[in-house]
Design a protein around this motif. Structure first.
Motif, mmCIF file in Angstrom:
data_model
loop_
_atom_site.group_PDB
_atom_site.id
_atom_site.type_symbol
_atom_site.label_atom_id
_atom_site.label_comp_id
_atom_site.label_asym_id
_atom_site.label_seq_id
_atom_site.Cartn_x
_atom_site.Cartn_y
_atom_site.Cartn_z
ATOM 1 N N LEU A 198 0.972 -1.102 0.046
ATOM 2 C CA LEU A 198 0.036 0.059 -0.011
ATOM 3 C C LEU A 198 0.873 1.222 -0.040
ATOM 4 N N PHE A 218 2.865 3.045 -2.488
ATOM 5 C CA PHE A 218 3.345 3.337 -3.946
ATOM 6 C C PHE A 218 3.549 2.046 -4.699
ATOM 7 N N GLY A 238 -1.136 -2.518 -4.166
ATOM 8 C CA GLY A 238 -2.148 -2.355 -3.518
ATOM 9 C C GLY A 238 -3.487 -1.521 -3.747
ATOM 10 N N ARG A 239 -2.953 -0.232 -4.243
ATOM 11 C CA ARG A 239 -3.915 0.932 -4.585
ATOM 12 C C ARG A 239 -4.643 0.356 -5.765
ATOM 13 N N MET A 240 -3.900 -0.174 -6.651
ATOM 14 C CA MET A 240 -4.678 -0.585 -7.717
ATOM 15 C C MET A 240 -5.828 -1.766 -7.563
ATOM 16 N N LEU A 297 -7.115 -2.356 -4.797
ATOM 17 C CA LEU A 297 -8.211 -1.775 -3.855
ATOM 18 C C LEU A 297 -9.263 -1.062 -5.009
ATOM 19 N N ARG A 298 -8.841 -0.451 -5.979
ATOM 20 C CA ARG A 298 -9.646 0.142 -6.880
ATOM 21 C C ARG A 298 -10.469 -0.543 -7.697
ATOM 22 N N ASN A 299 -9.938 -1.850 -7.757
ATOM 23 C CA ASN A 299 -10.789 -2.782 -8.950
ATOM 24 C C ASN A 299 -11.176 -3.897 -8.517
ATOM 25 N N LYS A 331 -12.948 -4.818 -1.704
ATOM 26 C CA LYS A 331 -12.041 -4.554 -0.470
ATOM 27 C C LYS A 331 -11.979 -5.799 0.332
#
Length: 403
Positions: free
Chosen positions: A78, A80, A83-85, A87-89, A92
């Motif tokens: 999480l 950089f 993880g961000r990608m 969580l977005r797709n 959760k």
């Protein structure tokens, strides 16, 4: 629920994984990761999927998964990371994260520096100028570079802005047999071709305790490096800033910056804003760079060039100060008017009746609310036997508020 486990790989190979992480990887039916992470598990019996540039394909595979899926990432997924990608797709609730020591944490441990007061910047996607904007706004920065925005490119941009007062730690191939950490200044970074896997740490240096500039309103004129007379006088500067009515997050254009004194005074009034100091005179540009460095400004970007041509790549302003127009006042005001929002303010300092007349005429014709303040300043002469006042030329402070 059939969960997806997102597990961070540390810099120490398999030895850096927790027992639970290793157990989950051992039980997994499908293992996703970069080539470097997947190579840590050569004996993995299930299916291996390399995470490359086709992230949409990875999401599809995870959505249609059967059995236990594990995604390997670098360090903290999480931070950089992938993880961000995910969580977005993805749902959760289907994700569980098991972070590891990140390369940035490891780098700070190696150089023996605290990192709780550090700003973290990824040059990837943000671009060079955006990354450097964040760096100069802080005293300590950890930067994740890429093939274009290299440590050398970042150093060059900082030097170009006159912000070379950093010590640099270039941390390459962390955790590997070829790990190398170099302590160097920004000029030294220009000569280095860094390894692709690197973390760049920059720490602002001060001459001695107490030398850092403490913001006050009304910096004495003699504190600025400048061409004689090309400076907005201390008292005029204070009134000008009051007329600009700055709020913390505004964008200010300083046209004809001269010494940069107005931008420097405005810097601490805009802690969440941006300031663009524009100047065409080469000698003035050198002095502005000196002054920005001396006063450790955090939100000022120097823009060399002739106004209004240099406006094109700048974000729209909320406030504009014109301290010098180089004979292009009408062209500058036309260009500013096209970019300024309703209720935006333009403040012009004029010392001639011609400039006063031209500015008020423009504002009247363009439907602005206009206010003019005449400021007459006299100071006592220093180092004289008797206290006598020396008068300065009156200055007309013209305020135009866009309807």
């Amino acid at each position: 629920m059939n969960k997806i486990y997102v597990i961070g790989a540390g810099v120490e190979g398999q030895e850096g994984f927790s027992r639970r992480s290793l157990e989950l990887i051992g039980k997994a039916d499908i293992l996703f990761g970069g080539e470097r992470q997947l190579q840590l598990f050569p004996e993995f019996a299930g299916e291996k999927v390399v995470i490359g540039s086709n992230l949409s394909g990875i999401v599809e595979r995870l959505n249609s998964r059967k059995g236990l899926a594990v995604v390997l990432a670098s360090g903290d997924p999480l931070f950089f990371g992938v993880g961000r990608m995910l969580l977005r797709n993805l749902d959760k609730d289907a994700l569980e994260f098991l972070p590891n020591v990140s390369s940035v944490q490891y780098a700070f441990a190696k150089i023996k520096e605290p990192w709780d007061d550090t700003v973290f910047v990824s040059a990837h996607g943000r671009g060079l100028k955006g990354a450097v904007d964040r760096i100069v706004s802080n005293d300590k920065a950890a930067i994740l570079t890429d093939d274009v925005n290299t440590p050398a490119a970042i150093a060059a941009e900082l030097i170009e802005r006159g912000r070379d007062g950093y010590t640099a730690y270039l941390c390459e191939n962390l955790g590997g047999a070829d790990e190398r950490i170099r302590n160097i200044d920004l000029h030294g970074l220009l000569k280095i071709k860094a390894a692709p896997l690197n973390v760049l740490i920059l720490i602002k240096q001060f001459e001695a305790a107490g030398d850092e500039y403490v913001p006050t309103l009304g910096i004495p004129d003699e504190e600025f490096a400048t061409i004689k007379k090309l400076i907005t006088k201390e008292e005029i500067r204070v009134v000008t800033l009051a007329k600009l009515k700055l709020r913390h997050d505004m964008c200010l254009w300083d046209v004809g910056a001269g010494s940069g004194s107005v931008s420097i005074e405005a810097d601490h009034l805009l802690p969440n804003g941006r300031i663009f100091a524009m100047e065409r005179n080469e000698q003035c540009l050198g002095f502005i760079k000196q002054n920005l460095n001396k006063f450790n400004t955090r939100h000022v970007t120097l823009v060399p060039g002739e106004a209004p041509d240099c406006f094109e790549d700048l974000p729209d302003p909320d406030r504009v100060f014109i301290g010098g127009s180089g004979g292009n006042l009408f062209d500058i005001l036309d260009a500013v008017d096209a970019r300024l929002p309703a209720e935006g303010r333009i403040v012009i300092n004029a010392i001639t009746l011609e400039t006063l007349t031209a500015a008020t005429e423009y504002f009247d014709n363009a439907g602005y609310q206009v206010e003019v303040t005449t400021v007459n300043i006299s100071r006592t002469r220093p180092l004289t036997e008797y206290k006598m006042f020396e008068a300065y030329n009156p200055v007309y402070i013209i305020v135009g508020v866009k309807n």
